[in-house]
Each structure stands twice: as C-alpha cells, then as structure tokens.
Design an enzyme around this catalytic site. Structure first.
Site, short mmCIF file in Angstrom:
data_model
loop_
_atom_site.label_atom_id
_atom_site.label_comp_id
_atom_site.label_asym_id
_atom_site.label_seq_id
_atom_site.Cartn_x
_atom_site.Cartn_y
_atom_site.Cartn_z
N CYS A 1 0.80 -1.23 0.00
CA CYS A 1 0.00 0.00 0.00
C CYS A 1 0.83 1.28 0.00
O CYS A 1 0.84 2.01 -0.97
CB CYS A 1 -0.95 -0.01 1.20
SG CYS A 1 -2.15 -1.33 1.09
N1 LIG Z 1 -2.95 -5.76 1.62
C1 LIG Z 1 -3.42 -4.74 2.30
O1 LIG Z 1 -3.07 -4.54 3.46
C2 LIG Z 1 -4.43 -3.79 1.70
C3 LIG Z 1 -5.10 -2.90 2.55
C4 LIG Z 1 -6.04 -2.04 2.02
C5 LIG Z 1 -6.25 -2.03 0.64
N2 LIG Z 1 -5.56 -2.88 -0.18
C6 LIG Z 1 -5.85 -2.84 -1.62
O2 LIG Z 1 -6.67 -3.96 -1.94
C7 LIG Z 1 -6.35 -4.43 -3.25
C8 LIG Z 1 -5.97 -5.89 -3.20
O3 LIG Z 1 -4.79 -6.03 -2.42
P1 LIG Z 1 -4.30 -7.41 -1.81
O4 LIG Z 1 -3.20 -7.07 -0.86
O5 LIG Z 1 -5.46 -8.22 -1.36
O6 LIG Z 1 -3.66 -8.09 -3.12
P2 LIG Z 1 -3.24 -9.63 -3.29
O7 LIG Z 1 -2.23 -9.64 -4.37
O8 LIG Z 1 -2.94 -10.22 -1.96
O9 LIG Z 1 -4.58 -10.33 -3.81
C9 LIG Z 1 -5.16 -10.04 -5.02
C10 LIG Z 1 -5.70 -11.32 -5.63
O10 LIG Z 1 -6.38 -10.97 -6.84
C11 LIG Z 1 -6.12 -11.99 -7.79
N3 LIG Z 1 -6.41 -11.43 -9.11
C12 LIG Z 1 -5.64 -10.64 -9.90
N4 LIG Z 1 -6.29 -10.30 -11.02
C13 LIG Z 1 -7.51 -10.88 -10.94
C14 LIG Z 1 -8.65 -10.90 -11.81
N5 LIG Z 1 -8.66 -10.22 -12.94
N6 LIG Z 1 -9.72 -11.62 -11.42
C15 LIG Z 1 -9.70 -12.32 -10.25
N7 LIG Z 1 -8.67 -12.31 -9.40
C16 LIG Z 1 -7.59 -11.60 -9.74
C17 LIG Z 1 -4.69 -12.38 -7.54
O11 LIG Z 1 -4.41 -13.67 -8.02
C18 LIG Z 1 -4.62 -12.32 -6.01
O12 LIG Z 1 -4.93 -13.56 -5.41
C19 LIG Z 1 -5.25 -3.51 -3.77
O13 LIG Z 1 -5.83 -2.47 -4.49
C20 LIG Z 1 -4.64 -2.97 -2.50
O14 LIG Z 1 -4.04 -1.70 -2.71
C21 LIG Z 1 -4.66 -3.77 0.33
#
Ligand SMILES: NC(=O)c1ccc[n+]([C@@H]2O[C@H](COP(=O)([O-])OP(=O)(O)OC[C@H]3O[C@@H](n4cnc5c(N)ncnc54)[C@H](O)[C@@H]3O)[C@@H](O)[C@H]2O)c1
Length: 415
Positions: free
Chosen positions: A257
């Site tokens: 993030c």
């Molecule tokens: N990790 C955090 O602490 C956090 C906190 C707040 C917000 N976010 C935001 O949330 C979002 C997701 O982050 P995350 O950490 O969960 O990412 P992540 O990489 O852990 O998980 C994302 C998942 O989405 C899947 N994916 C990718 N493209 C896809 C598609 N087209 N269809 C279906 N699945 C798909 C990936 O395989 C992966 O498993 C980002 O925008 C991030 O900035 C993350």
C-alpha cells in the site's frame, strides 16, 4: 444473500470469511488456479486467516476460477491488485480485466463494489464503460459503488467488523445498496456523496501515513547526527494529549500500500496541473532509509574494526511488518541487497518468511544464524522473537525498530 468476491488475497480472503461467518454464501473468484485449489482444500495463504477458520467457513464458500460462477451472487466485491508498472504509473490491468469479465455476467439488480485502492475517477471512468458493455446501465439496471478496504494485516485491535466502512455509490440508491451489504458485517457504515470521495479518502489516509513516517524518519537521521536518542524524543512528544500523533522511525516503507498507492494520486494529479509534492518528498525520504541503515551498519562494524566484506550479518525480520510474511516492497530486501553487493555474508531469521530465493537465502534457526555473527540488524521486530536476548548474544546489534532501546548497552545501537 450470496456474495461474490473477485481476488482472494490479503483483502479478499478475510472479507470472504467475514461474510461466510455472518451466514452468507460466498463465491470467491481468483485467476490463480493454485490458490483456488489450496483454498478448496482448506489451506489458507494469508496469515490473518488460519486454516481452522477457513475450514469452518468452507461449507458456505465456493472457490472458483470461472467468472460465470459469480452470476448467482447478488453482490460482487472486487479486491484485485492495483500495483505500479515499471514506470511507476498505475497498472490497471488486473482491475480492467476483472471489470471486463464482470461485464459478461452482470445482471439487473446486481450490486458491484470496487474495494481496490485507486485514483479518484477509476470507478466511474474505467469500471462503468466495461460493465456497460453488457448493455445494462450502471446506477440504473445495476448498482455500482466504491468502498475502500482498510484492513491492516496483523492488526488485532481493529477488525473488518469494528473498522468503519466508507461507501460511495454512483447514485444515492447505489450507496444505500452498498451500505446494506456491508451493514451485514460492519458495525458502522460511513456513506459519502460519490465514488470519487471514497476513492480519495482512502488515498488521503495512505498519504497521511506515508508523509508522517517520512517526517519521523528524517527526524531520526537528524537525531542520529546530533547524537540525540530519537526514541526518547518520540516518547516525550507523544505525551502531548492533543495535536500530536505518534509515528515511529523505521528502515523504510514496505507493503503493497504505502509505497504504491500515493503514486496513483500523483499520476492522476498531473492531469489537473498539480504536482503532489508532499507525496514525492515522503517517497524520497522513505526510499533513502535502507541506505541510511546500511551506513549505520557500516559505522557499527567500523567501530569494531571490521569491514562489511566478509562480515557475517544476521538480519532479523525480512517481511515489511511484524507478524506477517508479506515481503512486498520490504526495506529489508533492499538492505540485504546493499549488504550483499558490498560482500557481506548475510543470513536471516524470520519465522514468517521461509526463503528469499532471489537472494539465495533461506530462513535460519535463530541460534544457527547467530553462530559466528559479527552483527545483528533488527529490521522487522516479529512477535515471539526475543530481541533483547539477541542483543545480549550478538557482538554488535543495530536496532532499527527501537525494541531494545531500554537496554542501554554499548554494543546495542539504535537509530
Ligand atoms: N494488503 C493490504 O493490506 C491492503 C489494505 C487495504 C487495501 N488494499 C488494496 O486492496 C487491493 C488488493 O490487495 P491485496 O493485498 O489483497 O492483493 P493480493 O495480491 O494479496 O490479492 C489479489 C488477488 O487478486 C487476484 N487477481 C488478480 N487479477 C484478478 C482478476 N482479474 N480476477 C480475479 N482475481 C484476480 C490475484 O491472483 C490475487 O490472489 C489492492 O488495491 C490494494 O491496494 C490492500
């Protein structure tokens, strides 16, 4: 009610668990077939979701790689990654691909909510056209909203349930629909007037953290030169009951993030003839921190009449934050890379990270790692690791997290 979740990562999987535990059927979609296969077997890839919890929720969950399976869900929440590309510009590929595939299955009455962190305008300008390829109209035939995820992996004092949920719909009716969905798992919903307000609110939160971390990091470098204990300074300032918020210095910023999200705003701001200088400056200061850590390690070895080349340096904690195994953008990686480039014999101990193949390293048992060590560097202070004991064992310890600051031992150096 059945909930579809697109992207089963740090954000999507915990969300899926909450809805399943609240009695809803969950259909989780991910493009990663291996992840899906493991989840079906009840094996979690996220520390905050124990296998036992996943197992308990499994009867209510369907995990799939086929978007068609989402058609039966009433609400679809999109939690796909929003990284930067090689030019440090928004990489909307995963988000656009998810929106495009949802365009093929969206039905009248659906509510779709984007949770991924992104710049203001993404929901309206990028999601709507792709979803409307279905021939249905967003805000009329189906509802669309943005609701930022605020999860903080490893945190136990606040949960999805107790963290207020900001919701901004394309229309007031969309906001209401989204609020109704999240009201099933969140105690407090904060409706706002548009998706753009919700999108920018999330970025403001992240920029706020990034800027304040940079401020205290810059202060730590100055305090180091002035030979003032930055931890004592922070402890003292934090006694002010108003107008001050405690931030702690560290080896830099990591995770998916903070090093990434603010630059979504920087990129978007250019279209409006704005340079987001606080964001750039904070990025610059935080990026420099691993270099400062290297210098601090070099100085500590120098004082012990040792060069970096050939010295055995134990890095404690390589993930970007305590209690999680996420190594994305972790400053520890940069520190290790810099040390290896200077010929140091680097080993590491991190109970959450089994191996760093790109660096030719694997987690070592603590006692083995400390055997023959010249210096221990505390980069991420995981719970359950006795850092004071390490500092007593290693000939020299450099602590970038302040966890040994009360030891007052000449061989233990703080920032
Ligand atoms: N990790 C955090 O602490 C956090 C906190 C707040 C917000 N976010 C935001 O949330 C979002 C997701 O982050 P995350 O950490 O969960 O990412 P992540 O990489 O852990 O998980 C994302 C998942 O989405 C899947 N994916 C990718 N493209 C896809 C598609 N087209 N269809 C279906 N699945 C798909 C990936 O395989 C992966 O498993 C980002 O925008 C991030 O900035 C993350």
């Amino acid at each position: 009610m059945s909930i579809g979740i697109v992207g089963l990562g740090y954000v999507g999987l915990p969300l899926a668990m909450e809805f399943a535990e609240a009695g809803m059927d969950v259909i989780g979609l991910d493009v990663d077939a291996q992840k899906v296969a493991r989840l079906r077997e009840g094996r979690s890839h996220i520390e905050d979701v124990a296998d036992s919890r996943l197992g308990g929720a499994l009867p209510r969950c369907t995990f799939s790689t086929h978007v068609e399976d989402l058609a039966q869900a009433e609400a679809i929440l999109v939690c796909v990654p929003t990284p930067l590309n090689a030019n440090r510009e928004p990489e909307l590929g995963p988000l656009l691909s998810a929106a495009r595939s949802l365009g093929g299955i969206v039905r009248p009455g659906h509510i779709i909510v984007l949770e991924s962190t992104t710049f203001p305008g993404t929901t309206r300008e990028h999601m709507v056209p792709l979803l409307e390829e279905s021939g249905l109209r967003a805000g009329h035939d189906f509802a669309l909203a943005f609701s930022p995820e605020r999860v903080d992996p490893g945190r136990t004092d606040y949960s999805i349930r107790t963290t207020p949920k900001v919701v901004g719909g394309l229309t007031p009716a969309c906001t209401e629909r989204a609020a109704e969905v999240y009201g099933r798992i969140c105690e407090r919903i904060v409706p706002v007037g548009s998706p753009e307000v919700a999108e920018l609110a999330k970025l403001l939160e992240n920029v706020f953290r990034s800027v304040n971390i940079a401020l205290v990091n810059e202060m730590a470098i100055l305090a180091d030169r002035m030979d003032i204990d930055i931890w004592e300074v922070v402890d003292a300032a934090a006694t002010k009951p108003f107008g001050f918020m405690r931030f702690e210095p560290g080896p830099g910023m990591g995770g998916h993030c903070l090093p990434v999200d603010p630059f979504y705003l920087t990129w978007r701001a250019r279209e409006f003839d704005m340079a987001t200088e606080f964001i750039e400056l904070a990025g610059k200061v935080n990026t420099q921190m691993p270099y400062f850590c290297l210098e601090k390690i070099e100085r500590a070895l120098n004082d012990a009449t040792k060069p970096v080349r050939g010295s055995r340096i134990v890095v404690l904690g390589v993930s970007y934050k305590p209690g999680v195994g996420d190594i994305r953008e972790s400053p520890a990686l940069k520190i290790i890379e810099l040390l290896q480039a200077r010929g140091a014999d680097v080993v590491y101990h991190d109970p959450y990270v089994a191996a760093l193949p790109a660096m030719g390293l694997a987690n070592m048992e603590l006692a083995d790692a400390l055997e023959g060590a010249d210096l221990a560097a505390i980069v991420t202070a995981h719970p359950g690791v006795d850092h004071e004991d390490i500092a007593r064992t290693a000939p020299v310890t450099v602590d970038f997290r302040g966890v040994t600051r009360h030891m007052r031992d000449a061989s233990v150096l703080q920032f």
